[in-house]
Each structure stands twice: as C-alpha cells, then as structure tokens.
Scaffold this active site. Structure first.
Site, PDB file in Angstrom:
ATOM      1  N   VAL A  87       0.813  -1.226   0.000  1.00 21.02           N
ATOM      2  CA  VAL A  87       0.000   0.000   0.000  1.00 21.02           C
ATOM      3  C   VAL A  87       0.844   1.272   0.000  1.00 21.02           C
ATOM      4  O   VAL A  87       0.357   2.346  -0.335  1.00 21.02           O
ATOM      5  CB  VAL A  87      -1.005   0.035   1.188  1.00 21.02           C
ATOM      6  CG1 VAL A  87      -2.063  -1.034   1.043  1.00 21.02           C
ATOM      7  CG2 VAL A  87      -0.291  -0.038   2.529  1.00 21.02           C
ATOM      8  N   TYR A  90       5.481   5.246  14.841  1.00 21.77           N
ATOM      9  CA  TYR A  90       4.161   4.604  14.810  1.00 21.77           C
ATOM     10  C   TYR A  90       3.065   5.555  15.305  1.00 21.77           C
ATOM     11  O   TYR A  90       2.012   5.699  14.678  1.00 21.77           O
ATOM     12  CB  TYR A  90       4.219   3.339  15.663  1.00 21.77           C
ATOM     13  CG  TYR A  90       2.966   2.495  15.654  1.00 21.77           C
ATOM     14  CD1 TYR A  90       2.634   1.711  14.538  1.00 21.77           C
ATOM     15  CD2 TYR A  90       2.115   2.458  16.755  1.00 21.77           C
ATOM     16  CE1 TYR A  90       1.491   0.937  14.532  1.00 21.77           C
ATOM     17  CE2 TYR A  90       0.976   1.676  16.754  1.00 21.77           C
ATOM     18  CZ  TYR A  90       0.667   0.915  15.640  1.00 21.77           C
ATOM     19  OH  TYR A  90      -0.474   0.139  15.636  1.00 21.77           O
TER      20      TYR A  90
HETATM   21  P1  NAP Z   1      -0.502  -7.943  11.883  1.00 22.90           P
HETATM   22  O1  NAP Z   1      -1.091  -9.183  12.461  1.00 22.90           O
HETATM   23  O2  NAP Z   1       0.962  -7.718  11.942  1.00 22.90           O
HETATM   24  O3  NAP Z   1      -1.024  -7.815  10.361  1.00 22.90           O
HETATM   25  C1  NAP Z   1      -0.621  -6.729   9.588  1.00 22.90           C
HETATM   26  C2  NAP Z   1      -1.241  -6.842   8.230  1.00 22.90           C
HETATM   27  O4  NAP Z   1      -0.785  -5.722   7.462  1.00 22.90           O
HETATM   28  C3  NAP Z   1      -0.804  -8.095   7.500  1.00 22.90           C
HETATM   29  O5  NAP Z   1      -1.917  -8.616   6.770  1.00 22.90           O
HETATM   30  C4  NAP Z   1       0.258  -7.573   6.538  1.00 22.90           C
HETATM   31  O6  NAP Z   1       0.313  -8.316   5.325  1.00 22.90           O
HETATM   32  C5  NAP Z   1      -0.273  -6.199   6.215  1.00 22.90           C
HETATM   33  N1  NAP Z   1       0.765  -5.306   5.720  1.00 22.90           N
HETATM   34  C6  NAP Z   1       1.910  -4.916   6.318  1.00 22.90           C
HETATM   35  N2  NAP Z   1       2.603  -4.085   5.513  1.00 22.90           N
HETATM   36  C7  NAP Z   1       1.850  -3.925   4.380  1.00 22.90           C
HETATM   37  C8  NAP Z   1       2.019  -3.193   3.186  1.00 22.90           C
HETATM   38  N3  NAP Z   1       3.115  -2.452   2.952  1.00 22.90           N
HETATM   39  N4  NAP Z   1       1.060  -3.278   2.232  1.00 22.90           N
HETATM   40  C9  NAP Z   1      -0.038  -4.054   2.429  1.00 22.90           C
HETATM   41  N5  NAP Z   1      -0.246  -4.772   3.545  1.00 22.90           N
HETATM   42  C10 NAP Z   1       0.687  -4.707   4.505  1.00 22.90           C
HETATM   43  O7  NAP Z   1      -1.138  -6.657  12.550  1.00 22.90           O
HETATM   44  P2  NAP Z   1      -2.516  -6.395  13.334  1.00 22.90           P
HETATM   45  O8  NAP Z   1      -2.208  -6.425  14.768  1.00 22.90           O
HETATM   46  O9  NAP Z   1      -3.607  -7.222  12.767  1.00 22.90           O
HETATM   47  O10 NAP Z   1      -2.715  -4.857  12.948  1.00 22.90           O
HETATM   48  C11 NAP Z   1      -3.643  -4.407  11.993  1.00 22.90           C
HETATM   49  C12 NAP Z   1      -3.761  -2.904  12.124  1.00 22.90           C
HETATM   50  O11 NAP Z   1      -4.173  -2.592  13.458  1.00 22.90           O
HETATM   51  C13 NAP Z   1      -2.454  -2.153  11.912  1.00 22.90           C
HETATM   52  O12 NAP Z   1      -2.688  -0.953  11.235  1.00 22.90           O
HETATM   53  C14 NAP Z   1      -1.972  -1.873  13.325  1.00 22.90           C
HETATM   54  O13 NAP Z   1      -1.139  -0.764  13.380  1.00 22.90           O
HETATM   55  C15 NAP Z   1      -3.302  -1.643  14.013  1.00 22.90           C
HETATM   56  N6  NAP Z   1      -3.241  -1.809  15.466  1.00 22.90           N
HETATM   57  C16 NAP Z   1      -2.904  -3.007  16.027  1.00 22.90           C
HETATM   58  C17 NAP Z   1      -2.860  -3.115  17.409  1.00 22.90           C
HETATM   59  C18 NAP Z   1      -2.503  -4.399  18.099  1.00 22.90           C
HETATM   60  O14 NAP Z   1      -2.358  -4.379  19.331  1.00 22.90           O
HETATM   61  N7  NAP Z   1      -2.364  -5.510  17.402  1.00 22.90           N
HETATM   62  C19 NAP Z   1      -3.124  -2.002  18.207  1.00 22.90           C
HETATM   63  C20 NAP Z   1      -3.458  -0.798  17.592  1.00 22.90           C
HETATM   64  C21 NAP Z   1      -3.520  -0.712  16.218  1.00 22.90           C
HETATM   65  P3  NAP Z   1       1.231  -9.657   5.195  1.00 22.90           P
HETATM   66  O15 NAP Z   1       0.587 -10.709   6.052  1.00 22.90           O
HETATM   67  O16 NAP Z   1       1.133  -9.966   3.778  1.00 22.90           O
HETATM   68  O17 NAP Z   1       2.582  -9.265   5.715  1.00 22.90           O
END
Ligand code: NAP
Length: 247
Positions: free
Chosen positions: A64, A155
């Site tokens: 993205v 971040y």
């Molecule tokens: P995750 O399990 O690490 O998954 C991240 C996802 O983003 C994966 O599907 C990854 O794809 C995709 N991704 C990473 N870089 C990308 C890029 N350049 N282009 C397209 N896709 C990309 O993370 P998550 O915890 O589910 O987090 C999802 C969202 O929630 C994020 O924006 C994160 O910042 C936010 N968030 C998470 C938390 C938490 O505690 N987990 C808290 C606050 C906010 P691949 O699998 O193909 O690598």
C-alpha cells in the site's frame, strides 16, 4: 446480512485484525478484496476461509505504500467487482525504538505504510466513492495516535496522522454520502503483539482497566458497525477499542 451485495476492500487482510474484519463482513454477505504483501500462502489460506462463507473473494498482492501499485490494484478491483462500497485501511507495521536509536529508515518505513498507504488507498478510490454518492471508509489508527508512546515516535505519528486523514476526508466526502471513521485499538492479541515478551505483555495488560488484551474480533465488530447502515449518521469519529486503556 448487513453487507449483502457490497464489496469491501481490506488492506492487510491476510491475518490479524484485517482477516477478522474480512470474516465478519463476509459472514454478513460482503464480497471481499483481500490485499496482502508478505506471505502468499497465508493470503491463499485467508481467501479459502472467506470463500467458504459463500462470497466472492479476490486476492491481491499490494504494497500500500507504493502509489502506482496501489492504483493499479484498485483499478483491477473496480473492474472485477464492479465498484467498491467499503474500504478498510488496516495494513500497518511497527519498527519500535526510542528516538535516540531510531534510524531514518525505521521512521520512513512506518510512515510510508501506515500513513501514506492510507492516503494512497483513499486517493485511488476517492473518485469512485464520489460518483457512487455513498460508501464507507474505516481507517485503523491506534490509541497511541491519541496518547503517544515511548519508543513509538514513528508509529504514533503515523496513527495520529491517520486520524487527521480521517477527519479531513470525512469533511470532504460527507456531502457525497460517504462516511469516513477510524478505530483506535489498544492492546490486541495478533502477530504484531505476539513478538513481545510475557513480561511486557503483563505490563500492558496490568494497566488496562479490563485487565486483558482484546481479540481481533473485538476490533472487527467495531469496524463492521461503522461500515453498516446503523452508523449512517456518524462520520469523522474515532472509536477506541481498548478495554478502557486510553480513557
Ligand atoms: P498484523 O497481524 O501484523 O497484520 C498486519 C497486516 O498488514 C498483514 O496482513 C500484513 O500483510 C499487512 N501489511 C503490512 N505491511 C503492508 C504493506 N506495505 N502493504 C499491504 N499490507 C501490509 O497486525 P494487526 O495487529 O492485525 O494490525 C492491523 C492494524 O491494526 C495495523 O494498522 C496496526 O497498526 C493496528 N493496530 C494493532 C494493534 C494491536 O495491538 N495488534 C493495536 C493498535 C492498532 P502480510 O501478512 O502480507 O505481511
């Protein structure tokens, strides 16, 4: 079946919060475009799981943060699905370090994926949302975009920026019937937080009023609400999904 005949584009939908959101929307009838960038096997597995729910699913490799690549993927999705009703900007990464040790690359990488990636996807879908005079955009921010966090300058800046994009785009698109909102998750149990040691996880959960981390489904439920008709008079809002962490 709140999303019957709708098409939802979800970035980073191969795992974690993105996959949980894809499953939630698909379980209520939405056709899904899954965008992923890393592991193709994981992407294929996500596609199979979603197809088992009886909806149309497209799997797209898309970094993205790449302006041209994301444009060509959006164009393909519009061709193949006939249009986009829902965009969930969920893709995100972390590269944590205190400022003293944070490299320029770590700063740029996080801003490029989390903030510019959100801009890219909105930019490329903007005109079709305007023409359709309706739709939903939900951006995934974070509580640290509201509060800041030591070791997360890159971040937290990216996630505060996502809130800025949300509110500005909400103002631009409100009269066209398109709502733009954000969710701000707290500590959610996914691959992103799994890398933390048990000690750090305990430190996090001890300061959460509900005394536990959230599930990806908790965030997916809030996103689905914002994508539904029930939220049709809500725009420019940020909903925390954090067990009370940032109140
Ligand atoms: P995750 O399990 O690490 O998954 C991240 C996802 O983003 C994966 O599907 C990854 O794809 C995709 N991704 C990473 N870089 C990308 C890029 N350049 N282009 C397209 N896709 C990309 O993370 P998550 O915890 O589910 O987090 C999802 C969202 O929630 C994020 O924006 C994160 O910042 C936010 N968030 C998470 C938390 C938490 O505690 N987990 C808290 C606050 C906010 P691949 O699998 O193909 O690598």
């Amino acid at each position: 079946m709140r999303f019957e005949n709708k098409t939802a584009v979800i970035t980073g939908a191969s795992r974690g919060i993105g996959l949980a959101t894809a499953k939630k929307l698909a379980s209520e009838g939405a056709n899904i475009a899954v965008l992923y960038v890393g592991n193709t096997e994981e992407g294929e597995n996500a596609k199979k799981e979603l197809e088992a729910l009886g909806v149309k699913v497209g799997l797209y490799y898309c970094d993205v943060s790449d302006f041209e690549a994301s444009k060509s993927v959006v164009d393909s999705i519009i061709n193949e699905f006939g249009g986009i009703d829902i965009l969930v900007n969920n893709a995100g990464i972390i590269r944590d370090q205190v400022v003293l040790n944070m490299s320029e690359n770590d700063f740029d990488a996080v801003i490029n994926v989390n903030l510019k990636g959100t801009f890219n996807m909105i930019k490329h879908t903007y005109q079709q949302f305007r023409k359709r005079r309706g739709g939903r955009i939900v951006n995934v921010s974070s509580v640290v975009g509201l509060t800041g966090n030591a070791g997360q300058v890159n971040y937290s800046a990216s996630k505060a920026g996502v809130i800025g994009i949300t509110k500005s785009t909400a103002k631009e698109l409100a009269a066209k019937g398109v709502t733009v909102n954000a969710v701000a998750p707290g500590f959610i149990m996914t691959d992103m937080t799994n890398t933390l040691s048990d000690r750090v996880k305990e430190q996090f959960t001890s300061v959460i009023p509900m005394r536990k981390g959230g599930r990806p489904e908790d965030v997916a439920n809030a996103i689905a609400f914002l994508c539904s008709e029930d939220a049709s008079y809500i725009t420019g809002e940020v909903i925390r999904v954090d067990g009370g962490l940032a109140m």
